[in-house]
Motif scaffolding. Structure first.
Motif, PDB file in Angstrom:
ATOM      1  N   LEU A 246       0.795  -1.226   0.000  1.00 45.98           N
ATOM      2  CA  LEU A 246       0.000   0.000   0.000  1.00 45.98           C
ATOM      3  C   LEU A 246       0.827   1.275   0.000  1.00 45.98           C
ATOM      4  CD1 LEU A 246      -2.648  -1.106   2.654  1.00 45.98           C
ATOM      5  CD2 LEU A 246      -2.836  -1.231   0.172  1.00 45.98           C
ATOM      6  N   GLY A 247       2.105   1.166   0.263  1.00 46.49           N
ATOM      7  CA  GLY A 247       2.941   2.351   0.339  1.00 46.49           C
ATOM      8  C   GLY A 247       2.649   3.190   1.572  1.00 46.49           C
ATOM      9  N   LEU A 248       2.135   2.558   2.616  1.00 44.14           N
ATOM     10  CA  LEU A 248       1.818   3.235   3.869  1.00 44.14           C
ATOM     11  C   LEU A 248       2.854   2.880   4.925  1.00 44.14           C
ATOM     12  CD1 LEU A 248      -2.012   2.531   4.237  1.00 44.14           C
ATOM     13  CD2 LEU A 248      -0.944   4.692   3.646  1.00 44.14           C
ATOM     14  N   VAL A 249       3.110   3.826   5.813  1.00 45.08           N
ATOM     15  CA  VAL A 249       3.958   3.558   6.963  1.00 45.08           C
ATOM     16  C   VAL A 249       3.044   3.194   8.121  1.00 45.08           C
ATOM     17  CG1 VAL A 249       5.613   4.534   8.595  1.00 45.08           C
ATOM     18  CG2 VAL A 249       5.728   5.151   6.174  1.00 45.08           C
ATOM     19  N   LEU A 250       3.245   2.018   8.686  1.00 48.72           N
ATOM     20  CA  LEU A 250       2.454   1.574   9.828  1.00 48.72           C
ATOM     21  C   LEU A 250       3.323   1.702  11.073  1.00 48.72           C
ATOM     22  CD1 LEU A 250      -0.206   0.286  10.826  1.00 48.72           C
ATOM     23  CD2 LEU A 250       0.868  -1.927  10.508  1.00 48.72           C
ATOM     24  N   ASP A 251       3.016   2.712  11.900  1.00 49.75           N
ATOM     25  CA  ASP A 251       3.759   2.944  13.134  1.00 49.75           C
ATOM     26  C   ASP A 251       3.060   2.224  14.281  1.00 49.75           C
ATOM     27  OD1 ASP A 251       5.822   4.513  12.213  1.00 49.75           O
ATOM     28  OD2 ASP A 251       4.753   6.391  12.538  1.00 49.75           O
ATOM     29  N   ILE A 252       3.798   1.377  14.961  1.00 48.22           N
ATOM     30  CA  ILE A 252       3.266   0.680  16.126  1.00 48.22           C
ATOM     31  C   ILE A 252       3.593   1.517  17.358  1.00 48.22           C
ATOM     32  CG2 ILE A 252       3.296  -1.447  17.469  1.00 48.22           C
ATOM     33  CD1 ILE A 252       2.223  -1.776  14.603  1.00 48.22           C
ATOM     34  N   VAL A 253       2.558   1.962  18.061  1.00 48.79           N
ATOM     35  CA  VAL A 253       2.729   2.764  19.276  1.00 48.79           C
ATOM     36  C   VAL A 253       2.832   1.787  20.435  1.00 48.79           C
ATOM     37  CG1 VAL A 253       1.704   4.528  20.746  1.00 48.79           C
ATOM     38  CG2 VAL A 253       1.382   4.626  18.270  1.00 48.79           C
ATOM     39  N   ARG A 254       3.986   1.790  21.073  1.00 53.32           N
ATOM     40  CA  ARG A 254       4.237   0.842  22.158  1.00 53.32           C
ATOM     41  C   ARG A 254       4.302   1.557  23.501  1.00 53.32           C
ATOM     42  NH1 ARG A 254       7.392  -1.544  17.999  1.00 53.32           N
ATOM     43  NH2 ARG A 254       6.749  -3.686  17.652  1.00 53.32           N
ATOM     44  N   ARG A 255       3.969   0.809  24.516  1.00 47.37           N
ATOM     45  CA  ARG A 255       4.105   1.297  25.881  1.00 47.37           C
ATOM     46  C   ARG A 255       5.569   1.173  26.267  1.00 47.37           C
ATOM     47  NH1 ARG A 255       3.441  -1.242  31.070  1.00 47.37           N
ATOM     48  NH2 ARG A 255       3.296  -3.195  29.958  1.00 47.37           N
ATOM     49  N   SER A 256       6.066   2.149  26.999  1.00 51.52           N
ATOM     50  CA  SER A 256       7.461   2.136  27.441  1.00 51.52           C
ATOM     51  C   SER A 256       7.684   1.013  28.447  1.00 51.52           C
ATOM     52  CB  SER A 256       7.824   3.481  28.072  1.00 51.52           C
ATOM     53  OG  SER A 256       9.115   3.419  28.613  1.00 51.52           O
ATOM     54  N   ASP A 257       8.806   0.332  28.349  1.00 53.96           N
ATOM     55  CA  ASP A 257       9.128  -0.733  29.295  1.00 53.96           C
ATOM     56  C   ASP A 257       9.504  -0.177  30.669  1.00 53.96           C
ATOM     57  OD1 ASP A 257       8.660  -2.651  27.380  1.00 53.96           O
ATOM     58  OD2 ASP A 257      10.746  -2.748  26.725  1.00 53.96           O
ATOM     59  N   ASP A 258       9.855   1.103  30.724  1.00 53.41           N
ATOM     60  CA  ASP A 258      10.276   1.727  31.981  1.00 53.41           C
ATOM     61  C   ASP A 258       9.103   2.042  32.900  1.00 53.41           C
ATOM     62  OD1 ASP A 258      12.790   1.655  30.884  1.00 53.41           O
ATOM     63  OD2 ASP A 258      12.735   3.738  30.206  1.00 53.41           O
ATOM     64  N   VAL A 259       7.910   2.160  32.347  1.00 55.49           N
ATOM     65  CA  VAL A 259       6.741   2.582  33.120  1.00 55.49           C
ATOM     66  C   VAL A 259       5.966   1.356  33.569  1.00 55.49           C
ATOM     67  CG1 VAL A 259       4.581   3.872  33.036  1.00 55.49           C
ATOM     68  CG2 VAL A 259       6.604   4.736  31.851  1.00 55.49           C
ATOM     69  N   GLN A 260       5.583   1.366  34.845  1.00 56.61           N
ATOM     70  CA  GLN A 260       4.741   0.292  35.357  1.00 56.61           C
ATOM     71  C   GLN A 260       3.342   0.837  35.579  1.00 56.61           C
ATOM     72  OE1 GLN A 260       6.671  -1.181  38.855  1.00 56.61           O
ATOM     73  NE2 GLN A 260       8.046  -2.484  37.681  1.00 56.61           N
ATOM     74  N   GLY A 261       2.349   0.008  35.412  1.00 61.57           N
ATOM     75  CA  GLY A 261       0.975   0.438  35.604  1.00 61.57           C
ATOM     76  C   GLY A 261       0.421   1.097  34.356  1.00 61.57           C
ATOM     77  N   PHE A 262      -0.580   1.952  34.549  1.00 59.24           N
ATOM     78  CA  PHE A 262      -1.275   2.594  33.430  1.00 59.24           C
ATOM     79  C   PHE A 262      -0.436   3.704  32.818  1.00 59.24           C
ATOM     80  CE2 PHE A 262      -4.070   5.911  31.766  1.00 59.24           C
ATOM     81  CZ  PHE A 262      -4.748   5.169  30.814  1.00 59.24           C
ATOM     82  N   GLN A 263      -0.430   3.751  31.508  1.00 56.89           N
ATOM     83  CA  GLN A 263       0.260   4.821  30.783  1.00 56.89           C
ATOM     84  C   GLN A 263      -0.593   5.205  29.582  1.00 56.89           C
ATOM     85  OE1 GLN A 263       3.822   3.609  28.781  1.00 56.89           O
ATOM     86  NE2 GLN A 263       4.449   5.682  28.319  1.00 56.89           N
ATOM     87  N   VAL A 264      -0.853   6.500  29.427  1.00 58.17           N
ATOM     88  CA  VAL A 264      -1.611   6.973  28.277  1.00 58.17           C
ATOM     89  C   VAL A 264      -0.699   6.924  27.060  1.00 58.17           C
ATOM     90  CG1 VAL A 264      -2.816   8.919  27.248  1.00 58.17           C
ATOM     91  CG2 VAL A 264      -3.054   8.462  29.686  1.00 58.17           C
ATOM     92  N   LEU A 265      -1.124   6.209  26.038  1.00 53.53           N
ATOM     93  CA  LEU A 265      -0.335   6.116  24.813  1.00 53.53           C
ATOM     94  C   LEU A 265      -0.716   7.255  23.883  1.00 53.53           C
ATOM     95  CD1 LEU A 265      -0.521   2.279  24.160  1.00 53.53           C
ATOM     96  CD2 LEU A 265       1.341   3.575  25.190  1.00 53.53           C
ATOM     97  N   PRO A 266       0.262   7.869  23.238  1.00 57.74           N
ATOM     98  CA  PRO A 266      -0.064   8.971  22.328  1.00 57.74           C
ATOM     99  C   PRO A 266      -0.995   8.496  21.215  1.00 57.74           C
ATOM    100  CG  PRO A 266       2.266   8.376  22.179  1.00 57.74           C
ATOM    101  CD  PRO A 266       1.663   7.532  23.252  1.00 57.74           C
TER     102      PRO A 266
END
Length: 128
Positions: free
Chosen positions: A49-69
């Protein structure tokens, strides 16, 4: 919008949805997705498709809930839809009926917001 049976994985549904999205929105160049879309889909999206698929990952440094951009906008939209009583439980047997109910619910939500915005505007001054 695409509603699939619960047995369909996110990656398989994306292979159906992304080509239709690219066809409708030719300017589409980048798509953000969560960790459920990792694997072969990122390469397939770029090559086919010629699209960039960015996977938004949770940081490994943070424990518990984290709001993902960018993820909060999707979750907020789901929360708005679940205000519709019919969508709280899945009563539908056919996916096309589910799609219709989702479209109806979002149309009702948007109509109410537009009507409320219209009522808040001051009335135009009339010439005497």
């Amino acid at each position: 919008m695409l509603v699939t049976p619960a047995s369909t994985t996110d990656r398989d549904a994306a292979r159906l949805l992304l080509p239709a999205a690219k066809k409708r929105f030719r300017w589409l160049a980048r798509v953000w997705a969560d960790g459920g879309y990792t694997g072969y889909l990122t390469d397939w999206t770029t090559q086919r498709l010629g699209l960039v698929l960015d996977i938004v990952r949770r940081s490994d440094d943070v424990q518990g809930f984290q709001v993902l951009p960018r993820r909060w906008a999707v979750e907020r939209s789901f929360a708005w839809l679940l205000r519709s009583r019919h969508l709280v439980r899945d009563y539908e047997r056919r996916t096309d009926t589910s799609e219709t109910v989702i479209l109806w619910s979002m149309t009702m939500l948007m109509s109410r917001r537009l009507a409320a915005r219209h009522q808040q505007r001051p009335a135009p001054a009339q010439a005497a």
